[in-house]
Scaffold this active site. Sequence first.
Site, PDB file in Angstrom:
ATOM      1  N   ARG A 134       0.810  -1.223   0.000  1.00 19.32           N
ATOM      2  CA  ARG A 134       0.000   0.000   0.000  1.00 19.32           C
ATOM      3  C   ARG A 134       0.840   1.268   0.000  1.00 19.32           C
ATOM      4  O   ARG A 134       0.450   2.294  -0.559  1.00 19.32           O
ATOM      5  CB  ARG A 134      -0.928   0.015   1.219  1.00 19.32           C
ATOM      6  CG  ARG A 134      -2.067  -0.971   1.129  1.00 19.32           C
ATOM      7  CD  ARG A 134      -2.744  -1.106   2.457  1.00 19.32           C
ATOM      8  NE  ARG A 134      -1.782  -1.467   3.489  1.00 19.32           N
ATOM      9  CZ  ARG A 134      -2.084  -1.681   4.753  1.00 19.32           C
ATOM     10  NH1 ARG A 134      -3.324  -1.557   5.170  1.00 19.32           N
ATOM     11  NH2 ARG A 134      -1.142  -2.014   5.618  1.00 19.32           N
ATOM     12  N   LYS A 188       3.449 -19.591   5.179  1.00 14.38           N
ATOM     13  CA  LYS A 188       2.830 -20.027   6.427  1.00 14.38           C
ATOM     14  C   LYS A 188       2.520 -18.793   7.265  1.00 14.38           C
ATOM     15  O   LYS A 188       3.176 -17.771   7.054  1.00 14.38           O
ATOM     16  CB  LYS A 188       3.742 -20.996   7.162  1.00 14.38           C
ATOM     17  CG  LYS A 188       4.818 -20.338   8.047  1.00 14.38           C
ATOM     18  CD  LYS A 188       5.410 -21.303   9.028  1.00 14.38           C
ATOM     19  CE  LYS A 188       6.054 -20.564  10.172  1.00 14.38           C
ATOM     20  NZ  LYS A 188       6.790 -21.331  11.112  1.00 14.38           N
ATOM     21  N   ASP A 205       6.733 -24.430   2.739  1.00 13.28           N
ATOM     22  CA  ASP A 205       7.286 -24.769   4.044  1.00 13.28           C
ATOM     23  C   ASP A 205       8.786 -24.777   3.818  1.00 13.28           C
ATOM     24  O   ASP A 205       9.323 -25.694   3.183  1.00 13.28           O
ATOM     25  CB  ASP A 205       6.804 -26.155   4.511  1.00 13.28           C
ATOM     26  CG  ASP A 205       7.330 -26.475   5.907  1.00 13.28           C
ATOM     27  OD1 ASP A 205       8.470 -26.062   6.209  1.00 13.28           O
ATOM     28  OD2 ASP A 205       6.624 -27.112   6.687  1.00 13.28           O
ATOM     29  N   HIS A 206       9.478 -23.736   4.293  1.00 14.76           N
ATOM     30  CA  HIS A 206      10.868 -23.573   3.851  1.00 14.76           C
ATOM     31  C   HIS A 206      11.761 -24.717   4.330  1.00 14.76           C
ATOM     32  O   HIS A 206      12.849 -24.912   3.803  1.00 14.76           O
ATOM     33  CB  HIS A 206      11.426 -22.205   4.246  1.00 14.76           C
ATOM     34  CG  HIS A 206      11.664 -22.021   5.700  1.00 14.76           C
ATOM     35  ND1 HIS A 206      10.701 -21.580   6.557  1.00 14.76           N
ATOM     36  CD2 HIS A 206      12.756 -22.237   6.454  1.00 14.76           C
ATOM     37  CE1 HIS A 206      11.192 -21.518   7.771  1.00 14.76           C
ATOM     38  NE2 HIS A 206      12.435 -21.926   7.744  1.00 14.76           N
ATOM     39  N   LYS A 239      15.380 -27.152   2.333  1.00  9.10           N
ATOM     40  CA  LYS A 239      16.748 -27.308   2.856  1.00  9.10           C
ATOM     41  C   LYS A 239      17.444 -28.474   2.164  1.00  9.10           C
ATOM     42  O   LYS A 239      16.849 -29.519   1.934  1.00  9.10           O
ATOM     43  CB  LYS A 239      16.715 -27.549   4.372  1.00  9.10           C
ATOM     44  CG  LYS A 239      16.338 -26.298   5.157  1.00  9.10           C
ATOM     45  CD  LYS A 239      16.315 -26.609   6.630  1.00  9.10           C
ATOM     46  CE  LYS A 239      15.799 -25.429   7.432  1.00  9.10           C
ATOM     47  NZ  LYS A 239      16.744 -24.339   7.540  1.00  9.10           N
ATOM     48  N   GLU A 290      15.815 -24.056  18.996  1.00 13.21           N
ATOM     49  CA  GLU A 290      16.220 -22.684  18.669  1.00 13.21           C
ATOM     50  C   GLU A 290      16.779 -22.016  19.927  1.00 13.21           C
ATOM     51  O   GLU A 290      16.311 -22.309  21.039  1.00 13.21           O
ATOM     52  CB  GLU A 290      15.015 -21.875  18.182  1.00 13.21           C
ATOM     53  CG  GLU A 290      14.389 -22.405  16.908  1.00 13.21           C
ATOM     54  CD  GLU A 290      13.170 -21.572  16.507  1.00 13.21           C
ATOM     55  OE1 GLU A 290      13.264 -20.861  15.503  1.00 13.21           O
ATOM     56  OE2 GLU A 290      12.146 -21.628  17.203  1.00 13.21           O
ATOM     57  N   ASP A 298       3.006 -23.281  15.305  1.00 13.53           N
ATOM     58  CA  ASP A 298       4.050 -22.567  14.581  1.00 13.53           C
ATOM     59  C   ASP A 298       5.102 -23.517  13.992  1.00 13.53           C
ATOM     60  O   ASP A 298       5.671 -23.222  12.943  1.00 13.53           O
ATOM     61  CB  ASP A 298       4.729 -21.548  15.513  1.00 13.53           C
ATOM     62  CG  ASP A 298       5.705 -20.651  14.775  1.00 13.53           C
ATOM     63  OD1 ASP A 298       5.280 -20.039  13.772  1.00 13.53           O
ATOM     64  OD2 ASP A 298       6.888 -20.569  15.179  1.00 13.53           O
ATOM     65  N   HIS A 300       6.580 -27.785  10.088  1.00 17.45           N
ATOM     66  CA  HIS A 300       7.967 -28.196   9.832  1.00 17.45           C
ATOM     67  C   HIS A 300       8.265 -29.610  10.350  1.00 17.45           C
ATOM     68  O   HIS A 300       8.799 -30.449   9.636  1.00 17.45           O
ATOM     69  CB  HIS A 300       8.952 -27.229  10.481  1.00 17.45           C
ATOM     70  CG  HIS A 300       8.769 -25.805  10.066  1.00 17.45           C
ATOM     71  ND1 HIS A 300       8.499 -25.447   8.767  1.00 17.45           N
ATOM     72  CD2 HIS A 300       8.815 -24.646  10.759  1.00 17.45           C
ATOM     73  CE1 HIS A 300       8.383 -24.125   8.694  1.00 17.45           C
ATOM     74  NE2 HIS A 300       8.571 -23.624   9.882  1.00 17.45           N
ATOM     75  N   LYS A 343      11.939 -22.859  21.888  1.00 17.53           N
ATOM     76  CA  LYS A 343      12.697 -21.614  21.803  1.00 17.53           C
ATOM     77  C   LYS A 343      13.536 -21.429  23.064  1.00 17.53           C
ATOM     78  O   LYS A 343      13.213 -21.992  24.110  1.00 17.53           O
ATOM     79  CB  LYS A 343      11.743 -20.433  21.657  1.00 17.53           C
ATOM     80  CG  LYS A 343      11.014 -20.457  20.342  1.00 17.53           C
ATOM     81  CD  LYS A 343      10.372 -19.124  20.042  1.00 17.53           C
ATOM     82  CE  LYS A 343       9.796 -19.112  18.651  1.00 17.53           C
ATOM     83  NZ  LYS A 343      10.803 -19.189  17.586  1.00 17.53           N
TER      84      LYS A 343
END
Length: 488
Positions: free
Chosen positions: A51, A148, A177-178, A182, A216, A235, A240, A335
Amino acid sequence: MVSRIIPVEPFDLVIFGGTGDLTRRKILPALFRRFCAGQVPVGTRIIGAARSDHDTAGYRALVAGAIREFSDPQPCDDDQLEKFLNCLDYVALDAKGDRGWADLAAKISGDRVRAFYFSVGPGLFGALAQRIQSNGLANAATRIVVEKPFGHDLESARALNQALAAHFDEGQIYRIDHYLGKETVQNLMAVRFGNMLFEPLWNSQYVDHIQITVAETVGVGGRGGYYDRAGAMRDMMQNHLMQLLCLIAMEPPAKFDPDCVRDEKLKVIRALDPVEPHHIVRGQYLARGGAEIEHPSYREAVGDPRSSTESYIALKAHISNWRWAGTPFYLRTGKRLVARSSVINVIFKDAPHSIFGPEAGQHANILSIRLQPNEGITLSVTIKEPGQGGMRLMEVPLDMSFAEALGSDGQAAPDAYERLIMDVIRGNQTLFMRGDEVEAAWAWTDPVIAGWQARGEVPKPYDSGSTGPGDADQLMARDKREWRGIKP
Ligand code: NAP
């Protein structure tokens, strides 16, 4: 080793959300790296759309800044960057209104590949799909790419699928889905289906159990609002980890083609048993540091002192089919853990009888597939401990680090976004999720989440920088097993 570049014809790529975080951090640097590798041909048009108002020069300056900030290392020099920027254009447009669509139509033409990347929230997917069609922007070679999260639950995922299906065929829809982009994830298929060595052993007769860890060190960062509505189950687990589970557990597809691969993945998801409540551990991280807080707790980070969203989840899953009946799959992700590590461990059963006697020691073979960091594969094998009298056994790794094994010719292997974007342009959907796969994954996830809500369950606190809540270790200890992959 020189990487093989498969050339493509010049194409048009419209990025809705062309000024957003994902576009600046991932999509544009990925396109630039492919440009430097010679894969984005001159004549290609990349058009950002959002925008806010920018002229072409202003947008190119924004893109140059993003590439300088987020391409690490810089793949090529400023001359190349200048040439890449010449492919870029911008349209100020509203996904929900009429503004800007005629300008966009004026910038794209011909029968070349036309990809529309929806790098915006899912609330805009339906409006964009509808306006692409009503403004006559789709041609025979149109693809749309969506990010996603693909829905929040089964109902919303179905609604999104229907909104897209009203305007595009499934064969035109690329759900990213990255993780599937890989290098090691694809290598997983090469290892399983390109070798005779593993597949005969790849079943419950020889495999004791399988662990999938995606750990992570980062917290929720600036995504607190979104994350607190989602949690680790939605998430990470629903997409994944579920995709990794599918690739590790699926039957050999007849061909490496999109529907053969996705049919086999879908069968795995449909064969998953509902998860028993006592086979799931949810956790939430605490603050780190004493008087000097290094980083805040999960609840502080999301600004809700009563949040009961999980930042960690571990669970035991069972796949009810001939191959896997009786073999547990342990999946965990979280995490603020002690290390950043994504790894799949296939733990084989002990040899049925030791000719060396119990005092020699026995070690199960373990195949470790490392997704990050240091992508590679290690097979642990048992040998004789050198120099000892008698026969004592020890475990040694047969290690293949991809960086070492494949060498380097100055060009890093394409990252997940580079590979996936080029697959969109080539029209190859193998590494993208099909609508029915996504719905099946939500159908498995929804009852788990509904169960927590019905029981009013609160996640277990765990220390930042740890391996997660102690209950997750208990989940394994009850089965006389232990987690592998991340160490305190
Ligand atoms: P973001 O930074 O908020 O960017 C959103 C983009 O959409 C901006 O360019 C915004 O620009 C544009 N936009 C918003 N409303 C619009 C409208 N009505 N019409 C046209 N353009 C509009 O979001 P993001 O982090 O890039 O995320 C984009 C999507 O990718 C989300 O679905 C997110 O969940 C997903 N995703 C993001 C990441 C990530 O690392 N960021 C990772 C995985 C998935 P204007 O305000 O100027 O319109």
